[in-house]
Motif scaffolding. Structure first.
Motif, PDB file in Angstrom:
ATOM      1  N   PHE A  37      44.139  51.783  16.201  1.00  0.00           N
ATOM      2  CA  PHE A  37      44.818  53.058  16.437  1.00  0.00           C
ATOM      3  C   PHE A  37      44.749  53.432  17.925  1.00  0.00           C
ATOM      4  O   PHE A  37      45.736  53.851  18.527  1.00  0.00           O
ATOM      5  CB  PHE A  37      44.137  54.123  15.561  1.00  0.00           C
ATOM      6  CG  PHE A  37      44.529  55.554  15.811  1.00  0.00           C
ATOM      7  CD1 PHE A  37      45.479  56.166  15.008  1.00  0.00           C
ATOM      8  CD2 PHE A  37      43.925  56.293  16.824  1.00  0.00           C
ATOM      9  CE1 PHE A  37      45.824  57.500  15.217  1.00  0.00           C
ATOM     10  CE2 PHE A  37      44.263  57.620  17.038  1.00  0.00           C
ATOM     11  CZ  PHE A  37      45.211  58.223  16.236  1.00  0.00           C
TER      12      PHE A  37
ATOM     13  N   SER B  30      32.431  57.988  25.562  1.00  0.00           N
ATOM     14  CA  SER B  30      33.873  57.743  25.655  1.00  0.00           C
ATOM     15  C   SER B  30      34.496  58.630  26.723  1.00  0.00           C
ATOM     16  O   SER B  30      35.486  58.241  27.333  1.00  0.00           O
ATOM     17  CB  SER B  30      34.543  57.973  24.298  1.00  0.00           C
ATOM     18  OG  SER B  30      34.540  59.332  23.960  1.00  0.00           O
ATOM     19  N   ALA B  31      33.914  59.795  26.969  1.00  0.00           N
ATOM     20  CA  ALA B  31      34.464  60.698  27.982  1.00  0.00           C
ATOM     21  C   ALA B  31      33.946  60.357  29.377  1.00  0.00           C
ATOM     22  O   ALA B  31      34.054  61.157  30.301  1.00  0.00           O
ATOM     23  CB  ALA B  31      34.157  62.148  27.643  1.00  0.00           C
TER      24      ALA B  31
ATOM     25  N   VAL C 159      36.785  66.735  14.060  1.00  0.00           N
ATOM     26  CA  VAL C 159      38.252  66.812  14.048  1.00  0.00           C
ATOM     27  C   VAL C 159      38.731  67.333  12.696  1.00  0.00           C
ATOM     28  O   VAL C 159      39.611  68.192  12.616  1.00  0.00           O
ATOM     29  CB  VAL C 159      38.882  65.434  14.349  1.00  0.00           C
ATOM     30  CG1 VAL C 159      40.398  65.526  14.347  1.00  0.00           C
ATOM     31  CG2 VAL C 159      38.399  64.900  15.684  1.00  0.00           C
TER      32      VAL C 159
ATOM     33  N   GLY D  35      36.501  57.653  19.933  1.00  0.00           N
ATOM     34  CA  GLY D  35      37.165  58.941  20.076  1.00  0.00           C
ATOM     35  C   GLY D  35      36.341  59.883  20.919  1.00  0.00           C
ATOM     36  O   GLY D  35      35.215  59.551  21.320  1.00  0.00           O
ATOM     37  N   PHE D  36      36.880  61.055  21.185  1.00  0.00           N
ATOM     38  CA  PHE D  36      36.106  62.065  21.920  1.00  0.00           C
ATOM     39  C   PHE D  36      35.310  62.887  20.901  1.00  0.00           C
ATOM     40  O   PHE D  36      34.100  62.736  20.789  1.00  0.00           O
ATOM     41  CB  PHE D  36      37.038  62.949  22.747  1.00  0.00           C
ATOM     42  CG  PHE D  36      36.323  64.069  23.429  1.00  0.00           C
ATOM     43  CD1 PHE D  36      35.370  63.808  24.408  1.00  0.00           C
ATOM     44  CD2 PHE D  36      36.573  65.394  23.098  1.00  0.00           C
ATOM     45  CE1 PHE D  36      34.683  64.841  25.038  1.00  0.00           C
ATOM     46  CE2 PHE D  36      35.888  66.433  23.730  1.00  0.00           C
ATOM     47  CZ  PHE D  36      34.948  66.161  24.691  1.00  0.00           C
ATOM     48  N   ALA D  37      35.990  63.698  20.133  1.00  0.00           N
ATOM     49  CA  ALA D  37      35.318  64.442  19.065  1.00  0.00           C
ATOM     50  C   ALA D  37      35.131  63.503  17.880  1.00  0.00           C
ATOM     51  O   ALA D  37      36.007  62.698  17.581  1.00  0.00           O
ATOM     52  CB  ALA D  37      36.166  65.639  18.666  1.00  0.00           C
TER      53      ALA D  37
ATOM     54  N   PHE E 168      42.584  56.435  11.637  1.00  0.00           N
ATOM     55  CA  PHE E 168      42.516  57.383  12.748  1.00  0.00           C
ATOM     56  C   PHE E 168      41.245  57.163  13.565  1.00  0.00           C
ATOM     57  O   PHE E 168      40.167  57.044  13.004  1.00  0.00           O
ATOM     58  CB  PHE E 168      42.548  58.809  12.180  1.00  0.00           C
ATOM     59  CG  PHE E 168      42.433  59.890  13.211  1.00  0.00           C
ATOM     60  CD1 PHE E 168      43.481  60.152  14.085  1.00  0.00           C
ATOM     61  CD2 PHE E 168      41.277  60.648  13.320  1.00  0.00           C
ATOM     62  CE1 PHE E 168      43.384  61.159  15.042  1.00  0.00           C
ATOM     63  CE2 PHE E 168      41.171  61.661  14.271  1.00  0.00           C
ATOM     64  CZ  PHE E 168      42.225  61.913  15.137  1.00  0.00           C
ATOM     65  N   GLN E 169      41.404  57.082  14.892  1.00  0.00           N
ATOM     66  CA  GLN E 169      40.280  56.871  15.820  1.00  0.00           C
ATOM     67  C   GLN E 169      39.636  55.493  15.696  1.00  0.00           C
ATOM     68  O   GLN E 169      38.563  55.267  16.209  1.00  0.00           O
ATOM     69  CB  GLN E 169      39.193  57.933  15.658  1.00  0.00           C
ATOM     70  CG  GLN E 169      39.642  59.332  16.085  1.00  0.00           C
ATOM     71  CD  GLN E 169      38.510  60.324  16.062  1.00  0.00           C
ATOM     72  OE1 GLN E 169      37.706  60.318  15.143  1.00  0.00           O
ATOM     73  NE2 GLN E 169      38.442  61.168  17.060  1.00  0.00           N
TER      74      GLN E 169
ATOM     75  N   MET F 116      35.555  54.613  28.787  1.00  0.00           N
ATOM     76  CA  MET F 116      37.016  54.623  28.898  1.00  0.00           C
ATOM     77  C   MET F 116      37.486  54.246  30.302  1.00  0.00           C
ATOM     78  O   MET F 116      38.680  54.303  30.590  1.00  0.00           O
ATOM     79  CB  MET F 116      37.546  56.013  28.541  1.00  0.00           C
ATOM     80  CG  MET F 116      37.803  56.204  27.065  1.00  0.00           C
ATOM     81  SD  MET F 116      39.211  55.215  26.526  1.00  0.00           S
ATOM     82  CE  MET F 116      39.027  55.328  24.756  1.00  0.00           C
TER      83      MET F 116
ATOM     84  N   PHE G 244      45.176  53.228  24.916  1.00  0.00           N
ATOM     85  CA  PHE G 244      43.940  53.397  25.666  1.00  0.00           C
ATOM     86  C   PHE G 244      43.041  52.159  25.699  1.00  0.00           C
ATOM     87  O   PHE G 244      41.961  52.194  26.268  1.00  0.00           O
ATOM     88  CB  PHE G 244      43.187  54.626  25.145  1.00  0.00           C
ATOM     89  CG  PHE G 244      43.998  55.867  25.350  1.00  0.00           C
ATOM     90  CD1 PHE G 244      44.098  56.429  26.618  1.00  0.00           C
ATOM     91  CD2 PHE G 244      44.748  56.415  24.327  1.00  0.00           C
ATOM     92  CE1 PHE G 244      44.904  57.529  26.846  1.00  0.00           C
ATOM     93  CE2 PHE G 244      45.554  57.523  24.543  1.00  0.00           C
ATOM     94  CZ  PHE G 244      45.636  58.085  25.804  1.00  0.00           C
TER      95      PHE G 244
END
Lengths: 316, 281
Positions: free
Chosen positions: B250, B207-208, B233, B226-228, B245-246, B212, B256
């Motif tokens: 969301f 994702s990083a 998290v 997500g990243f983490a 969440f994530q 993305m 994004f």
């Protein structure tokens, strides 16, 4: 004795203190002979300890609370630094600092991850853990440098990107991804310097460049030894073993061509002499900059593709 | 008179279904039981609640390419073990065992084919190869996928399904973020579209970087993105994470993703985006 003494530093620092005490006495007594002997002994001891550091010990030096941080290097290496704030969208991330500065007469853009020295400043700096707006601030400054043809210097020192809920909501992954992409095609020289901790994507978000420099006692990897231990061994106890397995020191990374140049630190580590550490880093950056100055701006992407494509080991 | 009266003749226990080994699938979300054939014909979704089961590269290639026809290339690229990495198991053994177990050579496969007659290259990841983790091979195969798209002058698609960078290749894995992203910059120079499809899960190093970076970012419903990772998290914040969440919806809500697309519509959406962005072929 300073309270920030690492276990393996103790015998060295005890001896140094003894020498200091004897010096104080030497006005009234002639003990220069003994002092000389002790000095020789401490030098030998220091050399032997630092020659045989384990990877975990190097991780500890990289995290030494008295180590110079980005702003220390910036003020020691450059003149007329003007800090520039904000990502022009959300806010100003204090875990990263950046702005124009003059390096040996040359205008540069310098950007670095910033830790704090005590609890208060660490909270202010979020322990050097950047948020999405930090990566976007860094990118804004890099694009500014590109627009006016100034080289970019980044200083890496982070335990990782901020793993909080708010960071996720604001697109931590996208912010880092975008920086990695944009840095790969920036049309000015980019010099990356790892000055302390280089933890994974959080570090790499300002870490793509033409030349990667690493100070002698730093670590750089895809994960911290502690987290690696907790994931692979299901316990935090194996951090020493994980540090060995990850091969995260400057010497290791030069072997794998991930780091181009090791910058020596003052004897005993950068925390023992900030000024000398900054001089050594400055010298190395200037040397690299000289080699990159003549590069064709349209060739940077191809050169970086070539550089990063060669990193990896596969068959077939 | 009895206090309680049985109104139905028999106690209404659910009829016990004898599940023949490997013929029936149970939805982990709503417990619906489906016949495997029924499930396969339904794009590997739950027939009742649309739960998107995790599927591999082979299934995606067959679902997306016309008549399930495609040409795989660079299949047998395998990872070396540059660090002699050992955790609870030797990395070398882990790779060899996973190759034997899955029939895959690493966590990503490249194929070229047509979607509604439009030629494109797809790199699709496999989560069951060491958690879809990205090491040297994933970086190299994305590079080769992009090179092929440039050569054929066609759009490029990555279907992400990855926990992140592969720890056993340490910093070398981290460098794959730059390798894949720099090649995407090259693809952009050629004005060829890149569509990123994020499926469950897409986190960490994937994702990083490439996941993305799509000209268009599409996700499957409810995919974790997500990243983490959520565990990290939760640990960092010390709080329970809000529902959803994530997850894809969301992430779209936070700006994004271009859209969340049901797997049934994925092929047509990919086609539409490709022709909106790209003329030839």
């Amino acid at each position: 004795m300073s309270k920030n003494v690492l276990e393996f530093e103790k015998p060295i620092i005890e001896l140094e203190q003894k020498i200091e005490e004897m010096r104080a006495l030497s006005d009234s007594l002639d003990i220069s002979n003994e002092i000389g002997k002790l000095e020789k002994k401490v030098n030998e001891l220091r050399t032997s300890v630092y020659k045989n550091l384990t990877r975990w010990q190097i991780v500890q030096i990289a995290r030494h609370p008295e180590r110079p941080y980005s702003l220390d290097y910036i003020y020691l290496m450059t003149e007329n630094f003007i800090e520039m704030h904000g990502d022009r969208a959300f806010g100003d991330d204090k875990a990263v600092v950046g702005g124009f500065a003059t390096l040996a007469g040359k205008p540069v853009m310098i950007i670095g991850q910033q830790k704090g020295r005590d609890t208060k400043s660490n909270i202010y700096r979020n322990f050097g853990m950047m948020n999405p707006e930090g990566y976007r601030k860094a990118l804004r400054l890099m694009k500014l440098a590109e627009k006016f043809n100034r080289p970019v210097i980044t200083l890496i020192d982070t335990p990782g990107a901020n793993p909080g809920m708010d960071a996720e909501e604001r697109g931590q992954a996208e912010a880092i991804a975008k920086n990695i992409l944009e840095m790969s095609r920036l049309k000015v020289p980019v010099i990356v310097c790892i000055i302390g901790e280089g933890a994974s994507g959080g570090a790499f978000g300002i870490g793509v460049g033409d030349r990667v420099l690493m100070l002698q006692y730093c670590w750089y990897s895809v994960i911290s030894p502690e987290s690696c231990s907790s994931i692979l061994f299901r316990s935090w106890e194996y951090k020493e073993q994980a540090a060995e397995a990850l091969q995260l020191t400057a010497n290791d990374l030069v072997k794998h061509k991930i780091v181009d140049r090791i910058v020596p630190e003052p004897e005993g580590g950068a925390h023992r002499n900030h000024k000398e550490a900054a001089e050594l880093l400055k010298e190395a950056i200037l040397d690299e900059l000289k080699q990159l100055e003549k590069a064709d701006p349209d060739k940077f992407l191809d050169q970086r593709i070539k550089k990063y494509s060669a990193m990896g080991y596969w068959e077939g | 008179m009895a206090w309680f009266k049985r109104t139905k003749q028999n106690i209404a226990t659910q009829e016990k279904k004898e599940l023949g080994e490997g013929h029936w699938i149970k939805c982990p979300k709503c417990d619906e039981i489906m016949h495997k054939k029924q499930w396969e014909n339904n794009y590997y979704l739950c027939t009742k609640c649309d739960y998107h089961f995790r599927i591999g590269s082979e299934e995606y290639f067959k679902l997306l390419f016309d008549n399930s026809e495609f040409k795989e290339f660079d299949r047998k690229v395998t990872s070396k073990d540059p660090l002699d990495f050992v955790d609870t198991k030797k990395y070398k053994d882990r790779i060899n065992d996973t190759i034997k177990k899955t029939g895959l050579y690493d966590a990503i496969r490249n194929a070229i084919g047509e979607i509604n007659g439009k030629e494109c290259v797809i790199s699709a990841m496999d989560f069951n190869f060491i958690g879809g983790s990205m090491g040297s091979v994933v970086g190299e195969k994305i590079a080769r996928g992009i090179q092929r798209a440039i050569k054929e002058k066609c759009p490029y698609i990555i279907i992400s399904k990855s926990g992140g960078a592969r720890m056993m290749e340490a910093a070398i894995s981290l460098m794959q973020l730059a390798k894949s992203s720099a090649w995407l910059a090259k693809l952009a120079e050629h004005k060829l579209p890149y569509i990123s499809v994020l499926t469950d899960p897409t986190t960490g190093g994937a994702s990083a970087s490439f996941s993305m970076l799509g000209d268009v970012n599409i996700a499957e419903p409810d995919a974790l993105i997500g990243f983490a990772g959520p565990r990290v998290v939760r640990q960092a914040t010390g709080k329970d994470l809000p529902k959803g969440f994530q997850h894809a919806e969301f992430v779209q809500e936070h700006g994004f993703l271009d859209c969340v697309v049901n797997r049934k519509d994925l092929k047509d959406k990919l086609y539409q985006f490709m022709v909106y962005m790209h003329d030839k072929k």
